[in-house]
Design a protein around this motif. Structure first.
Motif, short mmCIF file in Angstrom:
data_model
loop_
_atom_site.label_atom_id
_atom_site.label_comp_id
_atom_site.label_asym_id
_atom_site.label_seq_id
_atom_site.Cartn_x
_atom_site.Cartn_y
_atom_site.Cartn_z
N ILE A 28 0.83 -1.20 0.00
CA ILE A 28 0.00 0.00 0.00
C ILE A 28 0.86 1.24 0.00
CG2 ILE A 28 -1.71 1.32 1.30
CD1 ILE A 28 -2.72 -1.40 2.40
N PHE A 29 0.58 2.14 -0.95
CA PHE A 29 1.21 3.45 -0.93
C PHE A 29 0.34 4.43 -0.14
CE2 PHE A 29 3.76 6.95 -2.16
CZ PHE A 29 2.90 7.99 -2.50
N SER A 30 -0.95 4.44 -0.45
CA SER A 30 -1.89 5.29 0.28
C SER A 30 -3.31 4.75 0.12
CB SER A 30 -1.84 6.74 -0.22
OG SER A 30 -2.28 6.82 -1.56
N ILE A 31 -4.15 5.11 1.09
CA ILE A 31 -5.56 4.71 1.03
C ILE A 31 -6.42 5.95 0.93
CG2 ILE A 31 -7.44 3.49 2.18
CD1 ILE A 31 -5.39 1.75 3.57
N ASN A 32 -7.25 6.01 -0.03
CA ASN A 32 -8.13 7.15 -0.23
C ASN A 32 -9.44 6.89 0.53
OD1 ASN A 32 -6.10 8.33 -1.95
ND2 ASN A 32 -6.75 6.87 -3.49
#
Length: 123
Positions: A28-32
Motif C-alpha cells: 500500500i502506498f496510500s488509502i483514499n
C-alpha cells in the motif's frame, strides 16, 4: 498485492450493537476513501457508510443516527460501529477501499473489496 480482511460480524438481538473492522494490508502506498456496503438476500448491494482520508463521512439514509464509521490511518483500518440494530440490518457487510498500491509497473489506483462478514439481527 492488497487484501482487505473484515471481522466482527455475528448474531445480535434487535436493539443491540456490533462493531465491524476492516484492515487493509499489502503493498500500500496510500488509502483514499474507505467504506462499508451491505447486501441482503435477493437485494442489491447498498451503501452503508463511507469516509474519506480526511475524515469526511457519508451515510445511507437507513442507518443515519445509528451507525458510525471511523478509520485509523496508522493501522490502515476502517470501523463500523452499529447501534440500535434492527432485523432489516441483516445482511452481508462488505468493506471497500480505494487504494494506491505498488506493483511491477509502479503505483496504480484500484478499488478493493473484502470477502464480506455476516451480520444477523434476530431474537
Amino acid at each position: 498485492q492488497v487484501q482487505l480482511v473484515e471481522s466482527g460480524g455475528g448474531l445480535v438481538q434487535p436493539g443491540g450493537s456490533l462493531r465491524l473492522s476492516c484492515a487493509a494490508s499489502g503493498s500500500i502506498f496510500s488509502i483514499n476513501g474507505m467504506g462499508w456496503y451491505r447486501q441482503a438476500p435477493e437485494k442489491q448491494r447498498e451503501l452503508v457508510a463511507t469516509i474519506t482520508s480526511g475524515g469526511n463521512t457519508q451515510y445511507g439514509d437507513s442507518v443515519k443516527g445509528r451507525f458510525t464509521i471511523s478509520r485509523d490511518n496508522a493501522k490502515n483500518t476502517v470501523y463500523l460501529q452499529m447501534s440500535s440494530l434492527k432485523p432489516e440490518d441483516t445482511a452481508v457487510y462488505y468493506c471497500n477501499a480505494v487504494i494506491t498500491a505498488w506493483g511491477l509497473g509502479g503505483r496504480s489506483v484500484n478499488d478493493y473489496w473484502g470477502q464480506g462478514t455476516q451480520v444477523t439481527v434476530s431474537s
